[in-house]
Design a protein around this motif. Structure first.
Motif, short mmCIF file in Angstrom:
data_model
loop_
_atom_site.label_atom_id
_atom_site.label_comp_id
_atom_site.label_asym_id
_atom_site.label_seq_id
_atom_site.Cartn_x
_atom_site.Cartn_y
_atom_site.Cartn_z
N ASN A 9 0.82 -1.22 0.00
CA ASN A 9 0.00 0.00 0.00
C ASN A 9 0.85 1.27 0.00
O ASN A 9 0.37 2.34 0.33
N GLY A 10 2.11 1.12 -0.36
CA GLY A 10 3.01 2.27 -0.42
C GLY A 10 3.89 2.42 0.79
O GLY A 10 4.85 3.20 0.77
N GLU A 11 3.61 1.67 1.86
CA GLU A 11 4.41 1.79 3.07
C GLU A 11 5.71 0.99 2.98
O GLU A 11 6.69 1.32 3.63
N LYS A 12 5.70 -0.07 2.21
CA LYS A 12 6.91 -0.87 2.00
C LYS A 12 7.12 -1.06 0.52
O LYS A 12 6.17 -1.03 -0.28
N LYS A 13 8.37 -1.26 0.13
CA LYS A 13 8.70 -1.40 -1.28
C LYS A 13 8.55 -2.84 -1.73
O LYS A 13 8.94 -3.77 -1.03
N PHE A 14 7.96 -3.01 -2.90
CA PHE A 14 7.86 -4.33 -3.51
C PHE A 14 9.13 -4.60 -4.31
O PHE A 14 9.48 -3.85 -5.21
N GLU A 15 9.83 -5.68 -3.95
CA GLU A 15 11.03 -6.09 -4.68
C GLU A 15 10.77 -7.47 -5.27
O GLU A 15 10.76 -8.48 -4.56
N ILE A 16 10.57 -7.53 -6.56
CA ILE A 16 10.10 -8.74 -7.20
C ILE A 16 11.10 -9.89 -7.10
O ILE A 16 10.72 -11.06 -7.00
N LYS A 17 12.39 -9.57 -7.08
CA LYS A 17 13.40 -10.64 -7.03
C LYS A 17 13.44 -11.33 -5.67
O LYS A 17 13.96 -12.44 -5.55
N HIS A 18 12.90 -10.68 -4.65
CA HIS A 18 12.89 -11.27 -3.31
C HIS A 18 11.55 -11.90 -2.95
O HIS A 18 11.37 -12.38 -1.83
N PHE A 19 10.63 -11.91 -3.90
CA PHE A 19 9.29 -12.46 -3.65
C PHE A 19 9.25 -13.94 -4.01
O PHE A 19 9.66 -14.32 -5.10
N ASP A 20 8.75 -14.75 -3.08
CA ASP A 20 8.70 -16.19 -3.28
C ASP A 20 7.43 -16.57 -4.04
O ASP A 20 6.34 -16.62 -3.46
N THR A 21 7.56 -16.87 -5.31
CA THR A 21 6.39 -17.21 -6.13
C THR A 21 5.85 -18.60 -5.80
O THR A 21 4.73 -18.94 -6.21
N ALA A 22 6.61 -19.41 -5.07
CA ALA A 22 6.18 -20.76 -4.70
C ALA A 22 5.62 -20.83 -3.29
O ALA A 22 5.31 -21.92 -2.79
N ASP A 23 5.47 -19.69 -2.65
CA ASP A 23 4.94 -19.64 -1.28
C ASP A 23 3.54 -20.25 -1.24
O ASP A 23 2.70 -20.00 -2.11
N TYR A 236 -2.11 -6.39 -4.28
CA TYR A 236 -1.89 -7.68 -3.63
C TYR A 236 -1.07 -8.55 -4.59
O TYR A 236 -1.54 -8.87 -5.69
N VAL A 237 0.13 -8.86 -4.17
CA VAL A 237 1.00 -9.71 -4.99
C VAL A 237 0.78 -11.15 -4.56
O VAL A 237 1.03 -11.52 -3.41
N ILE A 238 0.31 -11.96 -5.50
CA ILE A 238 -0.12 -13.32 -5.21
C ILE A 238 0.89 -14.33 -5.73
O ILE A 238 1.14 -14.39 -6.94
N PRO A 239 1.52 -15.12 -4.85
CA PRO A 239 2.42 -16.18 -5.34
C PRO A 239 1.61 -17.19 -6.15
O PRO A 239 0.65 -17.77 -5.64
N SER A 240 2.00 -17.43 -7.41
CA SER A 240 1.13 -18.17 -8.31
C SER A 240 1.74 -19.40 -8.95
O SER A 240 1.20 -19.95 -9.91
N ASP A 241 2.85 -19.88 -8.39
CA ASP A 241 3.39 -21.15 -8.90
C ASP A 241 2.45 -22.30 -8.55
O ASP A 241 2.37 -23.29 -9.28
N LYS A 242 1.76 -22.17 -7.43
CA LYS A 242 0.76 -23.16 -7.03
C LYS A 242 -0.61 -22.50 -7.17
O LYS A 242 -1.03 -21.71 -6.33
N LYS A 243 -1.30 -22.84 -8.24
CA LYS A 243 -2.55 -22.15 -8.54
C LYS A 243 -3.60 -22.34 -7.46
O LYS A 243 -4.41 -21.45 -7.20
N TRP A 244 -3.60 -23.49 -6.81
CA TRP A 244 -4.60 -23.74 -5.77
C TRP A 244 -4.43 -22.76 -4.61
O TRP A 244 -5.42 -22.30 -4.02
N TYR A 245 -3.18 -22.44 -4.30
CA TYR A 245 -2.96 -21.48 -3.21
C TYR A 245 -3.28 -20.06 -3.66
O TYR A 245 -3.86 -19.28 -2.89
#
Length: 285
Positions: A9-23, A236-245
Motif C-alpha cells: 500500500n506504499g508503506e513498504k517497497k515491492f522487490e520482485i526478485k525477493h518475492f517467493d512465487t512458490a509460497d 496484492y502480490v499473489i504467489p502463483s506457482d501453485k494455482k490452488w494457493y
C-alpha cells in the motif's frame, strides 16, 4: 493467515526478485484449502447480494500477470458462486482502432462497475505502463509529438494513481491482484498448452515472443506496483506457482474486503413495513 505480507500500500517497497512465487502460506496440499475456500465462495454470495441491494458501493477487481500465470482460472474458480446479474467480467486485448483514437483510460472507464455491482478486469489500463513501457508503444501511437516524451510512463503512474483515488472517492473500491509466477513455472504452463490437445487453443505465439522480454516485464511490474500502490487502492502480490494457493489467497482477500465494506440490506421505514403487513393480509385472505 497473514494477508498483510501480500499487501503493498506504499508503506513498504515491492522487490520482485525477493518475492517467493512458490509460497503456499504453510499449506502443504490443495485439499487443506478446499473446504475453507468453499466457505469463502459462500460468503461472497451473501455479501454480493447485500452489496447489490444496498447499491452504495461498487467493486472493481483487477488481475494483472505474465502469460500463463492463471488469471482465467482464478476468475473462473474464485467467483464461481456470484450472481451473474451483478457481475461484469471484461478481458482487455490489444486495443482496437476505435480505442486507439481515445485516451488510454477510455476503454476501461466504459466498463467501471456501477455502485452495487462487481466488475472484474482480466488485464486493464495497467497494460499501458507494462506492455506500453516494455515496447515503448507510446512512441508509435498517432498522437501529438508532445505526448511521446520519455516521461510519459511516469506521467501515467500519477494519472492512474489519481484515477483510482477518484474511483474510491466516488464509491468504487479497487482491488488489484498481480499473479506473480516464476519463469520456470511459466515455461511448464506453456509446454502444457502445447502438449495437451485440450489446451492447444490457449497457446499463442505471442506468449513465447513476450517471454523473451521477461526481465523487462519484471522491472515494469515492480515499478508500476510501487508507483501506484496506496492505502485506499493497494496491490496484492499473489504467489502463483501453485494455482490452488493463489486462488485460495484471492478468495480470502476479496472476502476480507467485502467484510470491510460491510454492505447491509436497506432498512425499511415503518410505513413500508406496515404496508407489507397489509399486503400480506391481502394475499392470505
Amino acid at each position: 493467515m497473514d494477508l498483510k505480507k501480500y499487501e503493498f500500500n506504499g508503506e513498504k517497497k515491492f522487490e520482485i526478485k525477493h518475492f517467493d512465487t512458490a509460497d503456499t502460506g504453510g499449506y502443504t496440499d490443495k485439499t487443506e484449502t478446499e473446504t475453507p475456500m468453499r466457505d469463502d465462495i459462500e460468503l461472497m454470495k451473501v455479501y454480493q447480494d447485500k452489496l447489490f441491494a444496498e447499491g452504495k458501493e461498487g467493486i472493481l477487481i483487477i488481475f494483472q500477470a505474465m502469460d500463463a500465470a492463471g488469471k482465467d482460472g482464478a476468475i473462473k474458480h474464485v467467483f464461481s458462486g456470484l450472481n451473474p446479474q451483478g457481475v461484469d467480467t471484461y478481458s482487455f486485448k490489444e486495443p482496437t482502432d476505435e480505442e486507439l483514437q481515445h485516451d488510454y483510460l477510455w476503454r476501461a472507464q466504459r466498463h467501471i462497475p456501477a455502485r452495487g455491482e462487481i466488475g472484474i478486469f482480466n488485464r486493464s489500463y495497467y497494460e499501458d505502463v507494462l506492455v506500453g513501457k516494455v515496447h515503448k508503444l507510446y512512441k508509435s501511437q498517432n498522437v501529438s509529438d508532445r505526448c511521446k516524451t520519455d516521461d510519459v510512463i511516469n506521467q501515467r503512474y500519477e494519472q492512474i494513481r489519481n484515477y483510482e483515488q477518484y474511483l474510491w472517492d466516488n464509491g468504487i473500491t479497487v482491488i488489484k491482484f498481480f499473479l506473480n509466477i516464476s519463469k520456470d513455472e511459466q515455461k511448464k504452463q506453456l509446454l502444457q498448452r502445447i502438449d495437451d490437445k485440450a489446451k492447444n487453443w490457449k497457446f499463442a505465439q505471442s506468449d513465447i515472443e513476450e517471454r523473451a522480454y521477461w526481465d523487462d516485464y519484471q522491472n515494469a511490474y515492480e515499478l508500476a506496483i510501487n508507483a501506484t500502490a496506496s492505502k485506499t487502492c493497494p496491490w496484492y502480490v499473489i504467489p502463483s506457482d501453485k494455482k490452488w494457493y493463489a486462488r485460495y489467497l484471492i478468495s480470502k482477500i476479496v472476502v476480507r474486503q467485502l467484510k470491510s465494506i460491510n454492505p447491509q440490506y436497506p432498512k425499511l421505514s415503518s410505513e413500508v413495513e406496515n404496508s407489507l403487513s397489509n399486503w400480506r393480509k391481502t394475499l392470505t385472505e
